[in-house]
Scaffold this active site. Sequence first.
Site, PDB file in Angstrom:
ATOM      1  N   PRO A  80       1.107  -1.285   0.026  1.00  0.00           N
ATOM      2  CA  PRO A  80       0.069  -0.199   0.021  1.00  0.00           C
ATOM      3  C   PRO A  80       0.932   1.174   0.186  1.00  0.00           C
ATOM      4  O   PRO A  80       1.897   1.549   0.703  1.00  0.00           O
ATOM      5  CB  PRO A  80      -0.911  -0.284   1.213  1.00  0.00           C
ATOM      6  CG  PRO A  80      -1.017  -1.654   1.513  1.00  0.00           C
ATOM      7  CD  PRO A  80       0.421  -2.137   0.943  1.00  0.00           C
ATOM      8  N   CYS A  81       0.301   2.156  -0.836  1.00  0.00           N
ATOM      9  CA  CYS A  81       1.282   3.470  -0.915  1.00  0.00           C
ATOM     10  C   CYS A  81       0.385   4.754  -0.147  1.00  0.00           C
ATOM     11  O   CYS A  81       0.841   5.805  -0.488  1.00  0.00           O
ATOM     12  CB  CYS A  81       1.211   3.769  -2.283  1.00  0.00           C
ATOM     13  SG  CYS A  81      -0.248   4.264  -3.204  1.00  0.00           S
ATOM     14  N   GLN A  82      -0.729   4.248   0.371  1.00  0.00           N
ATOM     15  CA  GLN A  82      -1.593   5.556   1.064  1.00  0.00           C
ATOM     16  C   GLN A  82      -0.733   6.632   1.826  1.00  0.00           C
ATOM     17  O   GLN A  82      -0.818   7.630   1.944  1.00  0.00           O
ATOM     18  CB  GLN A  82      -2.821   5.014   1.566  1.00  0.00           C
ATOM     19  CG  GLN A  82      -3.563   4.213   0.506  1.00  0.00           C
ATOM     20  CD  GLN A  82      -3.529   2.903   0.167  1.00  0.00           C
ATOM     21  OE1 GLN A  82      -2.568   2.489   0.479  1.00  0.00           O
ATOM     22  NE2 GLN A  82      -4.613   2.354  -0.141  1.00  0.00           N
TER      23      GLN A  82
END
Length: 384
Positions: A80-82
């Site tokens: 995840p890059c959030q």
Amino acid sequence: MTHKIIQDSQSGPTVCGLFSGIGGLELGFHLNGFHSQLLCEIDPVASHVLKVRFPGIELVSDVRDVSSLRNADVLCAGFPCQNLSSSGNKIGISGTQSSLVDEIFRLLESNHPKWVVIENVRFMLHLNQGEAMRRIVDNFEQLGYNWAYRVIDSQSFGVPQRRHRVYFIASRTEDPRNVILSDDSIRPEALKDLTIEEPIGFYWTEGAYAAGLNRNAIPPLKAGSTIGIPSPPAICFPDGLVGTPDIRDAERVQGFHENWTKPAEEVAKPSIRWRLLGNSVTVNVSEWIAQKILRPIPYDASKDRPLDKKWPMAAWSIDKQRHESFSSDWPFNSRMAQISDFLRHPIKPLSVRATNGFLSRAYKGNLKYPKGFLEILSNHSGSK
């Protein structure tokens, strides 16, 4: 067409996918003869797409429930890059979502794939002085892995989308430089020119401090926007048309088959397909990585130098000796794709409200736009 992944046999190299999204990494490997052993995705809509596109393959929801990588040859993980994205909350690698990268290291303690492939946003090289990269490479080195990474622009692979992402390759037994660093070319100078004589892609949701302007290409497809919704980028055409591409054309720009995300509409609103695409990996790049794993090309490191404190566009570590690489973000001198060549479906005209919103932000900001660009948008909205 259904575009299902059909695995005729279980012979050949195998892949496990964590944080699979809609299967961009895994699809690229499948197209090169790899067989998926396991997929893992917690988002219910993306998971539904995987069920339809990869039927019969084990699908786990929570990465924390995965205990085995099924003796796979390759582990793919677009974690995840959030918390790492420039458009996200910028908390960093310790955020609740991006910290799930640690699940990769948990699994690698007792599972030993020949290759590990990780993809994430370029901004993580700089956020919090590169904290995310330090955490990733330290963990890989502690586990006995050599590694190499490189920022790559999807445009080099013949798609009209400027999309920079970090592709990180690690192995305990092989040289990852021969996979990710050994093809190199020079970015075409023509990309630097912006005039209204050719289509210009831009983010209609922005305008004041950034606009993602691109010549004959769209800016990166992304999961969200400054107005809080997943949305397509816009294109300004020389004839005065201003609009957004059809989702089916955007899927092909990202390297998928047309309607790859169509199953999402069975469980959610159609607009969510833009978020799924924005979170995905350009399949063309994944295909190239799979090809290089099967047929690596020796890398010449003679001009490389020891790594400094900052994380560069490309780097590598063999036996914990870290070096900066001068490989560019442009592996191939391929023919420049034109966005018009990818538009098989009608453009949806940008609404007057959306156009005026962009213009309002543009006139208040300090960005420089190509001569005549804002005038075309003004004419489109009828405000002139």
